[in-house]
Design a protein around this motif. Structure first.
Motif, short mmCIF file in Angstrom:
data_model
loop_
_atom_site.label_atom_id
_atom_site.label_comp_id
_atom_site.label_asym_id
_atom_site.label_seq_id
_atom_site.Cartn_x
_atom_site.Cartn_y
_atom_site.Cartn_z
N UNK A 199 0.82 -1.04 -0.34
CA UNK A 199 0.22 0.25 -0.04
C UNK A 199 1.18 1.30 -0.04
N UNK A 200 2.05 1.38 -0.47
CA UNK A 200 2.83 2.89 -0.69
C UNK A 200 2.71 2.98 -2.30
N UNK A 201 2.76 4.44 -2.26
CA UNK A 201 2.56 4.47 -3.69
C UNK A 201 3.96 4.38 -4.30
N UNK A 250 12.38 -1.12 5.56
CA UNK A 250 11.15 0.13 5.14
C UNK A 250 9.77 -0.76 5.61
N UNK A 251 9.73 -1.64 4.84
CA UNK A 251 8.96 -1.95 5.10
C UNK A 251 8.23 -3.05 6.99
N UNK A 280 6.00 5.82 6.33
CA UNK A 280 5.47 6.59 6.97
C UNK A 280 3.48 5.99 6.79
N UNK A 281 3.21 5.19 5.99
CA UNK A 281 1.89 5.17 5.58
C UNK A 281 1.95 3.66 5.98
N UNK A 309 0.41 0.42 14.43
CA UNK A 309 1.72 0.10 14.39
C UNK A 309 3.44 0.93 14.57
N UNK A 310 3.25 0.91 15.61
CA UNK A 310 4.47 1.66 15.66
C UNK A 310 5.46 1.51 14.75
N UNK A 311 6.46 2.48 14.43
CA UNK A 311 7.34 1.91 13.64
C UNK A 311 8.97 1.13 14.82
#
Ligand code: OGA
Ligand code: NI
Length: 603
Positions: free
Chosen positions: A440-442, A522-523, A561-562, A568-570
């Motif tokens: 679901x990333x751009x 990143x994921x 960020x998305x 779902x904390x980083x």
């Protein structure tokens, strides 16, 4: 007839033609005999086990670091050493008439006595030594040419030559053992056909600061065993300075000579060269017991294979599941032609089969060089164990900027590898697209900084004498974003899954896609990087072509960020890619530890 220096009785000043130009004089700097040249005790060299391994290691290390070492307890009897030394002294003290019988009217004579060098007539300055030289093996053949005086010459020198020859063969065998070569590797004629005894006599000299017994040189032969008696004079040049070789009672000095250096140089440089001559695994490639692969794990068939000709939705689901569970997957029906994959494999295999002399020109461990060919890792000099692989790495995108950096041989290298790189890049972009959709990333999220650098890293794993002790590549995660690997038809790649190593079955026309650490970050752990390693085999060489996608060095990698919100904390902090790499260097190259230390504190 030139005058032997040993017959210059009572000379008080050094004759003009022995005075070296200032820059070549040993000068007044006194180089004292030093303890730095290793002294190796051979008394346990014939016993199996730990002691011998230590001796082998000492011999190899000394040969590499100094090209020279001394041996004691070497098995040549002390009486014989003394007898020979006294005999040679006696020879040089014989009256001139007696020596004249061996002095070279005919310089091609088998037994030669001469002064300074063979080029006496052409020398600008002479050296302060006389030399007696004759073949000494097989001695039945040459003995008749040896001096007849002193009377016991032939008897003593006969025995001495035989014992020193025996020592020489034992030392060569230790070197062979260290390099994993057959015991008799240096035994055949190419290396040890001729054996010469050269007795150098350096009489007392009126001015040792302006002349030399022998100039700086490397021995041109294979190996030299020297008895230097108890008078100091021999020096070895090491790391820009002269080291004195201390006279030790009953020791021999062993010099690694040019032929031995040359015949082992490219062997040490490339395993693809070494593997042709070894019959057992050289010590430097034996992994510690807890890291050894041990028994071969057969490849499995149940790891994920994703068919890119299926529907997009199904493909995306499979990628996410495989990325989460395994950290890798194989892709088939990806649109890259079998013939291009085969051609690339063939041309790269040909590259590794080029003669070592050609590959030497590409060899470098300088990480600043864009195109690098090296063995094991860039830390070859400092690593504890070497990997059984050679590697060629160079950038591969954009093509117009990097083609000129690539090898020029084999002739079709640039053409074929160029085409291959373009096609694989398109596949990478497609995989990125699918991952973006899945997460679901751009679109294009991975398009710039996260894939700023693209490298082709080709590994060649030659057949290996003992795959249970060695590794082609130790267990690791890929530190980068994503890797697309073509492994040809030869098995070797294994992944760690639930604490066990599973083998990846080589599929024709498939690529192995490996999730790297940065993609895991990143994921936010939706995809994970898996630990993998490469095992070797005794039968065939294996070559793999890795297309490595890396972030720009300066880019701060962080969970997208998305993908983060209150639920779902980083998991990870933002970390510059180069920072990630340097922090893993501190952790001895452990990328998993580098990721761990990059985690945010859990609340
Ligand atoms: C690598 C790697 C696997 C292989 O180069 O990082 O894991 O099969 N290679 O060569
Ligand atoms: Ni890897």
């Amino acid at each position: 007839m030139e005058k032997l220096v040993s017959s210059w009785v009572g000379v008080q000043t050094l004759p003009e033609n022995y005075i070296l130009p200032p820059e070549k004089r040993p000068g007044n700097i006194i180089v004292l005999p030093s303890n730095q040249i290793p002294v190796i005790d051979l008394s346990k060299a014939e016993e199996l086990g730990h002691d011998r391994s230590m001796i082998v290691e000492q011999v190899l290390e000394a040969s590499q670091d100094f090209g020279c070492f001394q041996v004691i307890n070497h098995g040549v009897s002390e009486n014989l050493m003394d007898d020979a030394m006294n005999l040679f002294k006696e020879f040089f003290n014989l009256p001139a008439e007696d020596k004249a019988s061996v002095f070279p009217e005919d310089p091609s004579g088998i037994c030669k006595l001469y002064t300074s060098s063979f080029n006496y007539a052409k020398e600008e300055t002479h050296f302060w030594r006389d030399s007696l030289r004759h073949p000494c093996y097989p001695f039945e053949e040459f003995m008749q040419f040896w001096p007849e005086k002193p009377t016991r010459y032939r008897e003593i020198v006969g025995k001495y030559s035989a014992e020193v020859r025996d020592l020489l063969l034992r030392i060569l065998q230790l070197i062979c053992r260290g390099l994993g070569l057959k015991r008799e590797y240096f035994g055949h004629d190419q290396f040890t056909k001729d054996q010469l005894l050269a007795v150098n006599h350096y009489p007392q000299c009126p001015d040792p600061s302006v002349t030399l017994g022998l100039p700086k040189h490397c021995d041109p032969n294979l190996i030299t065993i020297i008895q230097q008696g108890d008078v100091y004079g021999l020096q070895v040049f090491n790391d820009g300075q002269w080291l004195g070789v201390k006279p030790l009672p009953n020791a021999f000095v062993v010099n690694i000579a040019y032929q031995l250096q040359e015949s082992t140089k490219t062997m040490a440089m490339f395993v693809s060269r070494l593997s042709r001559d070894v019959q057992s695994l050289p010590e430097a490639y034996v992994f510690p017991p807890d890291k050894r692969p041990g028994e071969l794990v057969a490849p499995e068939f149940n790891n994920p294979i994703i068919d890119f000709s299926k529907s997009v939705d199904e493909t995306i689901l499979k990628i996410l599941r495989a990325g989460q569970e395994f950290g890798f997957f194989q892709v088939i029906n990806h649109g890259i032609s079998q013939s291009l994959m085969d051609e690339a494999m063939v041309v790269l295999q040909e590259f590794f089969e080029l003669p070592s002399e050609v590959k030497e020109s590409v060899f470098t461990t300088d990480p600043g060089k864009k195109c690098r060919l090296y063995s094991s890792t860039l830390n070859y000099e400092t690593e504890n164990v070497h990997l059984w692989r050679d590697n060629l790495t160079h950038p591969c995108h954009p093509l117009e900027d990097c083609l000129r950096l690539w090898p020029e041989k084999p002739t079709r290298y640039r053409e074929i590898v160029g085409e291959y790189s373009v096609e694989v890049r398109n596949l990478v972009l497609r995989i990125f697209d699918l991952i973006c959709k899945g997460l679901g990333l751009e679109q294009g999220y991975f398009g710039n900084e996260l894939s700023g650098t693209q490298l082709l890293s080709v590994s060649h794993y030659p057949r290996c004498p003992d795959p249970s002790l060695a590794l082609g590549f130790h267990a690791h995660r890929d530190p980068n974003t994503i890797t697309i690997l073509s492994q040809g038809a030869i098995y070797g790649l294994q992944f760690l899954k639930d604490g066990e190593w599973i083998g990846v079955e080589p599929l024709p026309n498939a690529f192995v896609v490996i999730i790297g650490c940065q993609l895991q970050i990143v994921s936010n752990d939706k995809l994970r990087s898996a630990e993998h390693r490469v095992v070797t085999n005794t039968e065939v060489d294996r070559t793999s072509i890795g297309y490595f996608v890396l972030p720009f060095d300066d880019y701060f990698v962080e969970p997208a960020k998305d993908l983060v919100d209150d639920w779902n904390p980083p998991i990870y902090k933002a970390c510059q890619y180069k920072q990630f790499l340097s922090s893993s260097v501190e952790k001895k190259g452990d990328y998993a530890a580098a990721m761990e230390s990059n985690k945010l504190q859990q609340a």
